[in-house]
Scaffold this active site. Structure first.
Site, PDB file in Angstrom:
ATOM      1  N   VAL A 191      -7.711  25.222  -6.134  1.00 21.83           N
ATOM      2  CA  VAL A 191      -8.296  26.536  -5.904  1.00 21.83           C
ATOM      3  C   VAL A 191      -9.577  26.339  -5.112  1.00 21.83           C
ATOM      4  O   VAL A 191     -10.416  25.504  -5.466  1.00 21.83           O
ATOM      5  CB  VAL A 191      -8.587  27.277  -7.223  1.00 21.83           C
ATOM      6  CG1 VAL A 191      -9.296  28.602  -6.945  1.00 21.83           C
ATOM      7  CG2 VAL A 191      -7.305  27.537  -7.987  1.00 21.83           C
ATOM      8  N   ASP A 227       0.443  31.569 -21.833  1.00 26.20           N
ATOM      9  CA  ASP A 227      -0.496  30.466 -21.598  1.00 26.20           C
ATOM     10  C   ASP A 227      -1.933  30.929 -21.851  1.00 26.20           C
ATOM     11  O   ASP A 227      -2.834  30.665 -21.057  1.00 26.20           O
ATOM     12  CB  ASP A 227      -0.346  29.940 -20.171  1.00 26.20           C
ATOM     13  CG  ASP A 227      -0.922  28.540 -19.991  1.00 26.20           C
ATOM     14  OD1 ASP A 227      -1.135  27.843 -21.005  1.00 26.20           O
ATOM     15  OD2 ASP A 227      -1.152  28.138 -18.837  1.00 26.20           O
TER      16      ASP A 227
END
EC number: 2.7.11.1
Length: 359
Positions: free
Chosen positions: A57, A163
């Site tokens: 990222v 998650d």
């Protein structure tokens, strides 16, 4: 930051289930992925925010103007195109909710990466705020209340996040006035076959931990309730309650023994004894060993006015000095001046902040 009207699985045929609608949306989006020679064609790449097994990222500034974004890159040699498109489409469908990280329009592909932009959270993720002690009670309540709303929004659309953990909670200000659940890489329609985690995870519920390959279970919202309960414990204590929700883990066995003993002993085992009775009741509901009777995420709202017994946690306006921004974390070490789209990810460590995990 531009926000478009959300596309939900209910759009189109009212009889179409979530899985079918999502697959249709993925197919429609395939032609909208823009090939580019380099990400620098559209963005000024500022610094790396994080990296993981499947990509990285980057903090990036669009050339066309507007605020900085978190640009998520997934390696094309490791991630299926359909996996990338599914995560992008789910993100676009749920971006209308403030408790879910906004995914922006314009998926891209370079010779090496798939990429899409998400809103940038200046204070990083929740795990970065949890040092030696948990958050003040007010902040714990703010975090779990916002996440409960986000999960309820997902569940109402037939989706399960699957998650929920501190690493995937993005923080926009030091006092948690806004947090957002990110990383939709494992988000699936309710009922999708789900195997046991590939490695022991403290956030996985016991019904999944008990599975042996090739067995699967239909994915249910109760998985997210369990994750929210574990996250509440983490936010309050700065540690996980156990390494894995499975015997013979001693911490899990102590908790399971306490909640299943009838009549229940009045005093819970450490470290659960630090919570006041209302917080214990909430935790027992979210962490019910039976997924059929586990509390939904919105059960959190019934306990926000109660004392949770966290007065010993840090208090005061200066307690969150550890809530450093990405800029502070990356200072002096992650310039992208020399990075190219063909950069080698194999040497990268850590996590991506919005990394989707296994495809």
């Amino acid at each position: 930051m531009e926000r478009r009207a959300s596309e939900t699985p209910e759009d189109g045929d009212p009889e179409e289930d979530t899985a079918t609608a999502l697959q249709r949306l993925v197919e429609l989006t395939t032609s909208r992925v823009t090939p580019v020679r380099s990400l620098r064609d559209q963005y000024h790449l500022i610094r790396k925010l994080g990296s993981g097994s499947y990509g990285r990222v980057l903090l990036a500034q669009p050339h066309q103007g507007g605020p900085a974004v978190a640009l998520k890159l997934l390696r094309r040699d490791l991630v299926l195109r359909s996996t990338f498109l599914r995560e992008f489409c789910v993100g676009r469908c749920v971006s209308a909710h403030p408790g879910l990280l906004q995914t922006l329009a314009g998926p891209l592909q370079t010779p090496r990466y798939f990429a899409f932009a998400q809103e940038y959270a200046p204070c990083g993720d929740l795990s970065g705020m949890l040092q030696e002690r948990g958050l003040p009670e007010l902040l714990v309540k703010r975090v779990v209340a916002q996440l409960a709303g986000a999960l309820d929004f997902l569940h109402s659309r037939g989706l399960v996040h699957a998650d929920v953990k501190p690493d995937n909670v993005l923080v926009f200000d030091p006092v948690c006035s806004r947090v957002a659940l990110g990383d939709l890489g494992l988000t699936r329609p309710e009922g999708s076959p789900t195997p046991a985690p590939p490695v022991p995870l403290p956030t996985a519920p016991p019904e999944l931990c008990l599975l042996l390959p090739p067995d699967t279970l239909p994915l249910r919202p109760a998985v997210d309730s369990w994750g929210l309960g574990v996250l509440l414990f983490c936010a309050a204590t700065a540690c996980f309650p156990w390494d894995v929700a499975l015997a013979p883990n001693p911490e899990f066995e102590a908790f399971a023994g306490w909640v299943t003993t009838k009549p229940q002993p009045p005093q819970p085992p450490p470290p659960w004894d630090q919570f006041a009775p209302p917080a214990l009741a909430l935790l027992q509901g979210l962490l019910d060993l039976d997924p059929e009777t586990r509390s939904p995420p919105l059960a959190v709202l019934d306990f926000l006015g109660d004392d949770w017994g966290l007065q010993g946690n840090r208090e005061g306006p200066g307690v969150l000095g550890s809530a450093v921004s990405y800029e502070d974390r990356e200072e002096g070490g992650s310039s992208l001046e020399e990075w190219t789209d063909e950069g080698d990810d194999s040497k990268s460590g850590g996590r991506t902040g919005t990394d989707g995990g296994a495809p």
